[in-house]
Write a protein that holds these residues in place. Structure first.
Motif, PDB file in Angstrom:
ATOM      1  N   LEU A   1       0.809  -1.222   0.000  1.00 34.25           N
ATOM      2  CA  LEU A   1       0.000   0.000   0.000  1.00 34.25           C
ATOM      3  C   LEU A   1       0.841   1.271   0.000  1.00 34.25           C
ATOM      4  O   LEU A   1       0.447   2.287  -0.582  1.00 34.25           O
ATOM      5  CB  LEU A   1      -0.919   0.018   1.225  1.00 34.25           C
ATOM      6  N   ALA A   2       1.980   1.225   0.685  1.00 35.64           N
ATOM      7  CA  ALA A   2       2.723   2.451   0.976  1.00 35.64           C
ATOM      8  C   ALA A   2       3.274   3.129  -0.275  1.00 35.64           C
ATOM      9  O   ALA A   2       3.272   4.362  -0.371  1.00 35.64           O
ATOM     10  CB  ALA A   2       3.853   2.161   1.957  1.00 35.64           C
ATOM     11  N   ALA A   3       3.747   2.360  -1.268  1.00 39.63           N
ATOM     12  CA  ALA A   3       4.404   2.966  -2.433  1.00 39.63           C
ATOM     13  C   ALA A   3       3.441   3.858  -3.217  1.00 39.63           C
ATOM     14  O   ALA A   3       3.745   5.011  -3.531  1.00 39.63           O
ATOM     15  CB  ALA A   3       4.980   1.879  -3.333  1.00 39.63           C
ATOM     16  N   ASN A   4       2.261   3.340  -3.539  1.00 39.93           N
ATOM     17  CA  ASN A   4       1.291   4.142  -4.286  1.00 39.93           C
ATOM     18  C   ASN A   4       0.772   5.312  -3.452  1.00 39.93           C
ATOM     19  O   ASN A   4       0.547   6.411  -3.979  1.00 39.93           O
ATOM     20  CB  ASN A   4       0.124   3.275  -4.748  1.00 39.93           C
ATOM     21  N   ALA A   5       0.579   5.073  -2.152  1.00 40.08           N
ATOM     22  CA  ALA A   5       0.129   6.156  -1.279  1.00 40.08           C
ATOM     23  C   ALA A   5       1.166   7.272  -1.242  1.00 40.08           C
ATOM     24  O   ALA A   5       0.831   8.463  -1.301  1.00 40.08           O
ATOM     25  CB  ALA A   5      -0.134   5.623   0.128  1.00 40.08           C
ATOM     26  N   ARG A   6       2.422   6.901  -1.167  1.00 42.89           N
ATOM     27  CA  ARG A   6       3.499   7.901  -1.133  1.00 42.89           C
ATOM     28  C   ARG A   6       3.555   8.688  -2.457  1.00 42.89           C
ATOM     29  O   ARG A   6       3.769   9.909  -2.452  1.00 42.89           O
ATOM     30  CB  ARG A   6       4.838   7.221  -0.887  1.00 42.89           C
ATOM     31  N   THR A   7       3.352   8.017  -3.576  1.00 44.50           N
ATOM     32  CA  THR A   7       3.357   8.710  -4.874  1.00 44.50           C
ATOM     33  C   THR A   7       2.289   9.796  -4.910  1.00 44.50           C
ATOM     34  O   THR A   7       2.542  10.928  -5.353  1.00 44.50           O
ATOM     35  CB  THR A   7       3.131   7.705  -6.010  1.00 44.50           C
TER      36      THR A   7
ATOM     37  N   VAL B   1       6.744  13.383   3.844  1.00 46.99           N
ATOM     38  CA  VAL B   1       5.845  12.704   4.779  1.00 46.99           C
ATOM     39  C   VAL B   1       6.293  11.250   4.929  1.00 46.99           C
ATOM     40  O   VAL B   1       6.509  10.551   3.936  1.00 46.99           O
ATOM     41  CB  VAL B   1       4.392  12.759   4.282  1.00 46.99           C
ATOM     42  N   THR B   2       6.447  10.810   6.168  1.00 45.91           N
ATOM     43  CA  THR B   2       6.828   9.430   6.455  1.00 45.91           C
ATOM     44  C   THR B   2       5.579   8.555   6.501  1.00 45.91           C
ATOM     45  O   THR B   2       4.595   8.891   7.157  1.00 45.91           O
ATOM     46  CB  THR B   2       7.556   9.336   7.808  1.00 45.91           C
TER      47      THR B   2
END
Length: 430
Positions: free
Chosen positions: A352-358, A372-373
């Motif tokens: 989940l984290a990679a797309n959310a970070r993008t 943002v971490t």
């Protein structure tokens, strides 16, 4: 597992302190210093840091010992000449808090003692999505009774139970929990009825809020501002700013699952359209390939993702993107630099984290110079139940005098004018 609770901020008196008020303030002052010390602290050190007289420290310590709030342990070496002094620290027996949690894949119960240590943690797998609140809460009550029995076996007394539920709560009533099929369920009253013989106060709160408190209490790096995102039966957010949980005007803040990510999108169980819930909840991720009845949804998603199942990976990509869109709005409004993925999302964070970070990097105005971490929650799927137990025991930490007032006066020693055990002026302070 240890989850240390931070000492409460001192409360300022609003009127001149009477004798009883002064007694309470002095006792809580000493108690907070023992709580904050992090290691055994001597009576002499307490007299130095509080400015209270040695006899007053002696009276307060004796009352705290008699009430099983503190214990004498080891040696407190303060660097001074002379013989080592007996240390005082939080007690591992006496009052304890009970946390209960209704999850996507079952129920959990947790006991935490005054030191912040988890003394009992139990999980029972099951599916709770049929809307039968009475049956679910009967099972919760059974787990509560087992936890109270386990606590009693370790010389702990449960003072309060706190139930974590996936939805907004007011005065013990769960207004809506789409993942459970609940609407206007008085969970507090039902659970008290099932546990009546335990004579146990019961509180009910939103699971994301309780999980956020659990992470705040357990933070090893003193994380004071963050958004905790709980993924499971629904999607909620616990918002912590400057060390305080932000509940909103009615206590219903953080309904991240019902932030719109596609205005003309899929219908949501809440009655709206295009909510984050319809794209990133476990139900949404599994929509193309549901799990058999009674199976654990997060375990199924995790197993399929690790096996490289194309449909599951595509659903996780969609979920991560939608999550990033919703979180970007929250970060832009609140100026928070840390997002913790909790509940089932803590297990799925790698996908989940990679797309959310993008999405956050593209949509957050300040992302270029203030990244943002995004990371898994420290307590993982257990954050809500541990947070619930910590919340219960924190009431004693904030108001130790209330616990002491319930204890039998068995010391046999005379009471002073301030209502405390009277000790001679020359009593040694160790």
């Amino acid at each position: 597992m240890t989850a240390p609770i931070r000492p409460s901020r001192p409360r300022q008196p609003e009127e001149p302190a009477r004798q009883e008020s002064l007694r309470t303030l002095n006792l809580e002052l000493v108690f907070r210093h023992i709580l904050a010390a992090g290691q055994p602290i001597s009576r002499t050190e307490l007299a130095t840091v509080t400015g209270l007289t040695r006899p007053t420290i002696g009276r307060i310590v004796e009352e705290l010992l008699a009430g099983q709030l503190i214990t004498e342990t080891g040696i407190a070496r303060d660097g001074r000449a002379g013989r080592p002094r007996v240390g005082l620290t939080m007690s591992r027996t006496g009052p304890a808090g009970l946390g209960l949690d209704i999850r996507a894949d079952g129920l959990a119960a947790c006991i935490v003692d005054l030191t912040g240590n988890v003394r009992h943690l139990a999980f029972e797998p099951a599916a709770y999505t049929g809307g039968n609140a009475t049956a679910v809460l009967a099972d919760v009550a059974r787990m509560a009774r087992m936890a109270v029995d386990a606590a009693s076996g370790e010389q702990l007394t449960v003072v309060t139970a706190t139930l974590a539920v996936p939805g907004p709560v007011h005065a013990g009533v769960v207004r809506t929990a789409p993942g459970l099929g609940w609407r206007d369920v008085d969970a507090g009253a039902l659970l008290r009825g099932f546990t009546l013989h335990l004579n146990l106060p019961v509180a009910v709160d939103n699971e994301a809020n309780l999980a956020a408190l659990g992470e705040l209490y357990a933070s090893v790096n003193a994380l004071d501002s963050f958004v905790y995102v709980s993924g499971g039966l629904g999607i909620g957010a616990g918002i912590v700013l400057d060390g305080r949980l932000m509940r909103g005007a009615r206590g219903w803040s953080g309904e991240l699952g019902h932030v719109t990510v596609h205005p003309d999108g899929k219908p949501c169980p809440c009655g709206s359209r295009g909510c984050l819930h319809t794209y990133a909840s476990l139900e949404a991720i599994l929509s193309a390939n549901p799990v058999p009845e009674g199976a654990s949804p997060d375990a199924a998603i995790l197993a399929r993702a690790e096996a490289g199942d194309a449909a599951t990976l595509a659903a996780l990509d969609t979920a991560g993107t939608a999550l990033g869109v919703a979180l970007s709005d929250m970060v832009n409004i609140l100026d928070i630099d840390t997002v913790l993925l909790g509940g089932s999302f803590s297990l799925l964070s790698s996908w989940l984290a990679a797309n959310a970070r993008t999405e956050i990097d593209q949509r957050v105005l300040t992302a270029a110079w203030a990244p943002v971490t995004i990371r898994p929650a420290l307590l993982g799927p257990d954050a809500a139940v541990i947070g619930a137990a910590l919340t219960s025991i924190d009431q004693i930490r904030q108001h130790p005098i209330a616990w002491l007032a319930q204890q039998p006066q068995g010391s046999g020693q005379p009471l002073g004018a301030d209502g405390m055990i009277e000790l001679p002026e020359d009593t040694a302070i160790r």
